[in-house]
Enzyme design. Sequence first.
Site, PDB file in Angstrom:
ATOM      1  N   LYS A 128       0.814  -1.220   0.000  1.00 45.12           N
ATOM      2  CA  LYS A 128       0.000   0.000   0.000  1.00 45.12           C
ATOM      3  C   LYS A 128       0.847   1.269   0.000  1.00 45.12           C
ATOM      4  O   LYS A 128       0.622   2.177  -0.795  1.00 45.12           O
ATOM      5  CB  LYS A 128      -0.923   0.022   1.231  1.00 45.12           C
ATOM      6  N   THR A 129       1.786   1.324   0.930  1.00 48.99           N
ATOM      7  CA  THR A 129       2.579   2.549   1.072  1.00 48.99           C
ATOM      8  C   THR A 129       3.405   2.817  -0.175  1.00 48.99           C
ATOM      9  O   THR A 129       3.442   3.951  -0.687  1.00 48.99           O
ATOM     10  CB  THR A 129       3.491   2.446   2.304  1.00 48.99           C
ATOM     11  N   GLU A 172      -3.501   6.381   1.288  1.00 47.54           N
ATOM     12  CA  GLU A 172      -3.346   4.982   1.642  1.00 47.54           C
ATOM     13  C   GLU A 172      -4.530   4.580   2.505  1.00 47.54           C
ATOM     14  O   GLU A 172      -4.785   5.200   3.542  1.00 47.54           O
ATOM     15  CB  GLU A 172      -2.034   4.768   2.387  1.00 47.54           C
TER      16      GLU A 172
END
Length: 496
Positions: A128-129, A172
Amino acid sequence: MNTAQFTPAGTLTAEDLGTIHLIGVGGVGMSGLARLFLTRGIPLSGSELREWPSLAGLRALGGTIHMSHEASNLDGVDTVVYSSAIPQDHLELVEARRRGLRVLHRSEALAAAMTGRRTVAVAGTHGKTTTTSMVTMVLQQAGTDPSFVIGGEISEVGSGAHHGTGDHFVVEADESDRSFLIYRPYVSIITNIEADHLNTYGDLANLEATFAEFARLTDPDGFIITCADDPGGRRLAETLRAEGRRVHTYGEAADADLRLTEMASSARGVRYLASIDGRSLGEFRLPVPGRHMGLNSASAVLAAYLLELPLEAAEAALAVFPGVRRRFERKGVADDVLVYDEYAYHPTSITLALQTLREVAGDGRLIVVFQPYRLYRTRDLQAEIAEGLAIADELVLLEVFGPGELRQPGEGSAALIEAVPLPAERKIFVDSWEAAPAEVARRARPGDVVVTMGAPPISLMGDQLLAALAARCGGPAADTPAMGGVVPDGTAPTAG
């Protein structure tokens, strides 16, 4: 966490919140949100118990930081923001409700900041990041000046949040506590879906159902992106397409909408060819290694294509992508031993990260200093975590980091170390923070690669490792980036 009681995106604006106070403002997620509000000109304060690296920047932007938790910190405050890490009986949270102040979960406050923007929300078990950072850099390269809030810091930008002038807001989206169900994205990117956070979801089927629920919140005029190579992502795409939703996939699979071919990864980075509907989009390169990095970047390429942004912007942004702090982050080198830091704690991410670090190590050995994250995950996925850690040549294992959890007999790192299929002389459980650097210095040889990996506190150990390695040859640590921090009293840090 019952998100039904929370205010969804689009109901409040950031300006509606007045003067804001954040409980536990120093963590990555909360400090990024604080930075966003401060750069938007909204008065803000926060409380903390220790000096996180992010706090100096928040003070420089005009934030008031209280180094204690007190009822008086709420004087003059209109809205109090807390995260899932803050217990409901926290004195500031109790006081805020007693005073009748507006109290919002972090996700609600972030949703308010998104109002009026086209949100690009990135969710998934892994990546995700990194993916959020890649999408942000592509939009920046295209000249759109997006706002963004990321659960980490883009290495060269030095920040995980920005208030931009453009139409897009990149965020995010965290599934761990279901808070991503508060968002109303224009674009939803779901990198992959694997069993995790089962303390919240119970089983994989419930987790997959919740990701589908998140995807259904996507604007009908927008679109959903997921990975055709991931079984969970593929099942999600099939479900949503059957409902008539606009879903686009990426990957090396023959039926992916954006198909990657000739992907190659080395210590110098990763490259691949991309095509869509049989039409070549050209070659894309990243300076960071790992096939998983290539897949993450493909979602950013596909998003740019569907948003009708110039693909030259995607190519240029990815070619200089610097990585994200705590994601394959190079901490420095001492006595010819290279030290990295990596956030991986789930078995899949552990395996991918260590396979990539093997490429970097070359003829050297790979030494892993691992701090497991959460007792329930370490217990439920012990065999899978142990198998991933066995990629290492040497393992130094710390006790599980699980704030608020009670360890039962037979749980924790003492059990995990026994499960790791490495010879006894190549693995060790150390029961104190200060013992780990000395153990690494004893084991590491010139040419080796050492990585600190796992729960958030372990990121603070890099400088201590470098100092211990440098002390072996009587010199200072060389080539050490000014990142991370030092635990002042030699004990393992706790969550702020």
